[in-house]
Design an enzyme around this catalytic site. Structure first.
Site, PDB file in Angstrom:
ATOM      1  N   ASP A   1       1.396   0.779   3.459  1.00  0.00           N
ATOM      2  CA  ASP A   1       0.692   2.039   3.201  1.00  0.00           C
ATOM      3  C   ASP A   1       1.019   2.998   4.336  1.00  0.00           C
ATOM      4  OD1 ASP A   1      -0.483   1.253   0.848  1.00  0.00           O
ATOM      5  OD2 ASP A   1      -2.277   0.463   1.818  1.00  0.00           O
TER       6      ASP A   1
ATOM      7  N   ASP B   1      -3.913  -0.364 -11.620  1.00  0.00           N
ATOM      8  CA  ASP B   1      -5.065  -0.965 -10.951  1.00  0.00           C
ATOM      9  C   ASP B   1      -6.006  -1.479 -12.038  1.00  0.00           C
ATOM     10  OD1 ASP B   1      -4.130  -0.300  -8.414  1.00  0.00           O
ATOM     11  OD2 ASP B   1      -5.056   1.690  -8.469  1.00  0.00           O
TER      12      ASP B   1
END
Lengths: 204, 251
Positions: free
Chosen positions: B11, B130
């Site tokens: 990330d 997700d």
């Protein structure tokens, strides 16, 4: 200097970076005057066969590349750049290729997962200086949905994905890989290094 | 034989790798290029970078990072985070990314998948989903970092994305994310029954056995972040372990 043929077929920077990492200068261009000064050429290709081959022809590069090959100078096709060297492809229609290698480019058959994506092994069909230091079973990175049904005599290495898949072909001054040497870690680097050594006689 | 892939996920926030977005209080971890090179040397098969700062002026910093990564590593990498147009695809691909992952914006406008696949090819379009278990024995698709339930069924959405031209699915289990109790194997099994494109499993890895389980359940790749960043599971050791358990891996 190594000429990377730019015919608007995807990102060519990664190929250029890989050539640079080996200590060679690389130029990405469609300018035949510039390309003619190169010690060796690389013909990359990302995307659909039809649009690649059409862009290639429209760019007016074909006569130059034909002459280059007939003059016995070295060229390395990568991925769709390899497929384009065959006679014909059936990707989204039927397209005529450049015809330097006998055979058709066809889609993988179900129930295989398509694209064939990831690291797969090189199964060596015959020795070649391109494979100097490369061992049977070394992994390289593939990403493609179509593959070339080649004449066995032209094949330097296969990979196994449901069937024998052409991974490297070569004849005299023409080499090509279905996988991406520029994305294949140390084995890819070695194959690219061997190609550049063969093609340039080691001159940088 | 095609190898199963191990993928560390990074990330990136304003040019730095940070600890996962779902953790309280973002913690600076490392320089993305240095970490990427380390993973490349240790035998990671691919890398994924998410730009977690969605604002447009910071996007340029991310593109510079992508460019620098492509100069320095010799394995494929995927980038994602806020990608919403063909133009975003083009910029990231030209900076050197091999694949682009789309998530919320593809839910909002599924045609994005088709447009990108037609121009750049399916091989560079990754649909990231997700998913969270619901009480109907299935999974819902969430967006906005897991905060908003779209009401879409995750399995149906994956199939639709494949039909639109996605070349790979990255499925993140919200239930398992950060728990380190193993991947959601039921979800992976279900997806591998219906999809004909490769599946990257994400969320839940805590032990080496979890990777073995998820590959046996049908995943083509296993993705994780902090367990690799902090070397809780060394990639070299993980590959040895998988090899000994008859999983084809690149070593």
């Amino acid at each position: 200097m190594i000429g990377i043929i730019d015919y608007k077929a995807g990102n060519l920077l990664n190929v250029s970076h890989a050539v640079n990492r080996l200590g060679y200068e690389a130029v990405i261009t469609d300018d035949t005057d510039l390309l003619s000064k190169a010690e060796a050429l690389i013909l990359p290709g990302v995307g659909a066969f039809g649009s690649c081959v059409e862009n290639f022809r429209n760019s007016g590069l074909q006569p130059f590349v034909d002459k280059w090959i007939n003059d016995g100078k070295y060229i390395l096709g990568i991925c769709v750049g390899m497929q384009m060297l065959f006679e014909r492809s059936f990707e989204m229609g039927e397209y005529k290729g450049l015809g330097y290698f006998k055979g058709d480019v066809v889609r993988f058959e179900e129930p295989l997962k398509v694209p064939h994506m990831g690291w797969n092994t090189l199964n060596i069909n015959r020795p070649d200086p391109l494979l100097d230091g490369v061992e049977n079973g070394n992994y390289v990175y593939f990403v493609h949905s179509y593959h070339a049904l080649a004449d066995k005599n032209d094949v330097i290495a296969y990979t196994d994905y449901g069937t024998d898949v052409t991974a490297i072909i070569g004849r005299e001054n023409i080499y090509a890989t279905q996988f991406h040497p520029e994305k294949s870690s140390k084995t890819g680097e070695l194959i690219l290094k061997n190609y550049l050594t063969i093609a340039t006689g080691g001159e940088k | 034989m095609l190898a199963k892939r191990i993928i560390p996920c990074l990330d990136v926030d304003r040019g730095r790798v940070v600890k996962g977005k779902k953790f309280e209080g973002i913690k600076d971890v490392d320089d993305p290029v240095r970490l990427a090179k380390r993973y490349s040397d240790e035998g990671a098969d691919e890398l994924v970078f998410y730009d977690i700062t969605a604002s447009s002026d910071e996007r340029d910093i991310f593109i510079d990072t992508v460019r620098e990564i492509s100069h320095n590593i010799t394995i494929p990498f995927t980038v994602g985070g806020g990608v919403k147009s063909v133009e975003d695809f083009r910029k990231l691909l030209l900076a050197g990314a091999d694949k682009i992952s789309v998530n919320s914006q593809a839910v909002r406008r599924p045609e994005l998948i088709r447009e990108a696949a037609e121009i750049f090819g399916s091989q560079c379009v990754v649909i990231s989903i997700d998913a969270k278990r619901n009480d109907r024995n299935s999974w819902d698709v969430y967006v906005k970092g897991g905060r908003e339930n779209t009401g879409l069924d995750a399995i149906d959405w994956a199939v639709m994305a494949q039909q639109l031209g996605a070349g790979e699915v990255c499925i993140n289990s919200i239930d398992e994310d950060g728990v380190k109790g193993g991947f959601d194997l039921k979800l992976i099994k279900r997806l591998s029954e219906v999809l004909s494109i490769p599946i990257i499993a994400s969320g839940g890895a805590g032990k080496m056995e979890h990777f073995l389980d998820v590959f046996n359940a049908g995943a083509d790749a296993g993705l994780a972040a902090s367990i690799f960043h902090y070397n809780e599971i060394p990639i070299t050791g993980l590959k040895e372990y998988l090899f000994e358990n008859d999983i084809p891996v690149r070593r």
